[in-house]
Write an enzyme that holds these catalytic residues in place. Structure first.
Site, mmCIF file in Angstrom:
data_model
loop_
_atom_site.group_PDB
_atom_site.id
_atom_site.type_symbol
_atom_site.label_atom_id
_atom_site.label_comp_id
_atom_site.label_asym_id
_atom_site.label_seq_id
_atom_site.Cartn_x
_atom_site.Cartn_y
_atom_site.Cartn_z
ATOM 1 N N LEU A 97 15.904 85.668 -12.763
ATOM 2 C CA LEU A 97 14.539 85.249 -12.459
ATOM 3 C C LEU A 97 14.692 83.847 -11.915
ATOM 4 O O LEU A 97 15.198 82.968 -12.610
ATOM 5 C CB LEU A 97 13.687 85.274 -13.732
ATOM 6 C CG LEU A 97 12.170 85.141 -13.587
ATOM 7 C CD1 LEU A 97 11.597 86.255 -12.721
ATOM 8 C CD2 LEU A 97 11.491 85.146 -14.944
ATOM 9 N N ASP A 98 14.313 83.633 -10.643
ATOM 10 C CA ASP A 98 14.695 82.378 -9.994
ATOM 11 C C ASP A 98 14.127 81.150 -10.706
ATOM 12 O O ASP A 98 13.209 81.238 -11.525
ATOM 13 C CB ASP A 98 14.314 82.391 -8.508
ATOM 14 C CG ASP A 98 12.819 82.487 -8.271
ATOM 15 O OD1 ASP A 98 12.088 81.611 -8.749
ATOM 16 O OD2 ASP A 98 12.389 83.438 -7.593
ATOM 17 N N LYS A 99 14.706 80.013 -10.390
ATOM 18 C CA LYS A 99 14.417 78.758 -11.091
ATOM 19 C C LYS A 99 12.936 78.414 -11.066
ATOM 20 O O LYS A 99 12.375 77.918 -12.052
ATOM 21 C CB LYS A 99 15.227 77.623 -10.458
ATOM 22 C CG LYS A 99 15.052 76.267 -11.111
ATOM 23 C CD LYS A 99 15.903 75.221 -10.408
ATOM 24 C CE LYS A 99 15.717 73.846 -11.046
ATOM 25 N NZ LYS A 99 16.550 72.815 -10.344
ATOM 26 N N SER A 101 10.449 80.438 -10.973
ATOM 27 C CA SER A 101 9.635 81.467 -11.603
ATOM 28 C C SER A 101 9.745 81.393 -13.120
ATOM 29 O O SER A 101 10.659 80.779 -13.668
ATOM 30 C CB SER A 101 10.055 82.855 -11.112
ATOM 31 O OG SER A 101 9.916 82.956 -9.712
#
Length: 226
Positions: A97-99, A101
């Site tokens: 889960l990208d930074k 998000s």
């Protein structure tokens, strides 16, 4: 399979940590020192520090990840999720889960189940709440639902539902890198908040940001049966 994958699947340690143990000559396979990347069979006699591989209890946790935390087990990466979570036993994040998000991330030491969940061809649902930088129209919902083409890839049809004039929910069955941000950007919108609230049967309802809970036996059984 390779020795690294076997030890990860068994919940003993990460693949990277396996390399370090091998370098320290702590693993033997059928009486011989293990080498990097060695392939092993279930019938092989594998010893660590001259002892059989200890059987560890499986751990299944759902974490509500804050913005700014990076989903990697690499200790050298600042703000990595392992340091943030600070769990006393070996666990790793299932997927990413990208930074920028926030929201649901599964943490486990069960490599076999993690691989099963990550197999995109199985079409597992992942649900997100997304806020854009400006209001959108009904045509945006319709176009997003049909699939979007970018970087020579067309996304699969998905379910998109309006929440309010600048926020929507979206259910995906694939996991392209920064997919929702790229899909929204194709139509001229910038995502300013993205929160994952569900993966398959697991949701973050009742879990505060930065907090976590263990999965119930029923939840784990359902994941195993997917």
């Amino acid at each position: 399979m390779r020795i690294n994958k076997m030890l990860s699947n068994l919940g003993f340690c990460s693949r990277r940590e396996t390399n370090r143990i091998i370098e320290d000559n702590r693993i033997t396979v059928n009486g011989k020192l293990c080498i990097q990347g060695q392939w092993v069979e279930s019938t092989d006699t594998i010893l660590i520090d001259n002892e059989p591989i200890p059987i560890k209890d499986k751990i299944y946790i759902v974490l509500n990840k804050p913005v700014g935390i990076i989903c990697t087990a690499q200790s050298k990466v600042p703000n990595n999720i392992i340091k943030f979570f600070d769990f006393p036993q070996y666990v790793f994040p299932v997927g990413r889960l990208d930074k920028e998000s926030e929201g649901l991330i599964l943490m486990t030491n069960d490599g076999e189940l993690a691989n099963k969940i990550l197999e995109s061809e199985n079409g597992h649902e992942k649900e997100y709440i997304v806020t854009l930088d400006k209001p959108y129209g009904d045509s945006f919902i319709e176009s997003m639902s049909k699939g979007v083409e970018f970087s020579e890839v067309t996304t699969k049809p998905c379910k998109v539902t309006r929440v309010n004039n600048d926020t929507f929910s979206i259910i995906l069955t694939q996991g392209l890198n920064r997919q929702i941000r790229k899909m929204s950007g194709f139509f001229g919108y910038r995502v300013i908040k993205l929160k994952r609230i569900r993966i398959i049967n697991i949701n973050i309802q009742g879990i505060e940001t930065g907090k976590w809970r263990r999965l119930s036996n029923d939840e784990v059984d359902e994941l195993r049966n997917i």
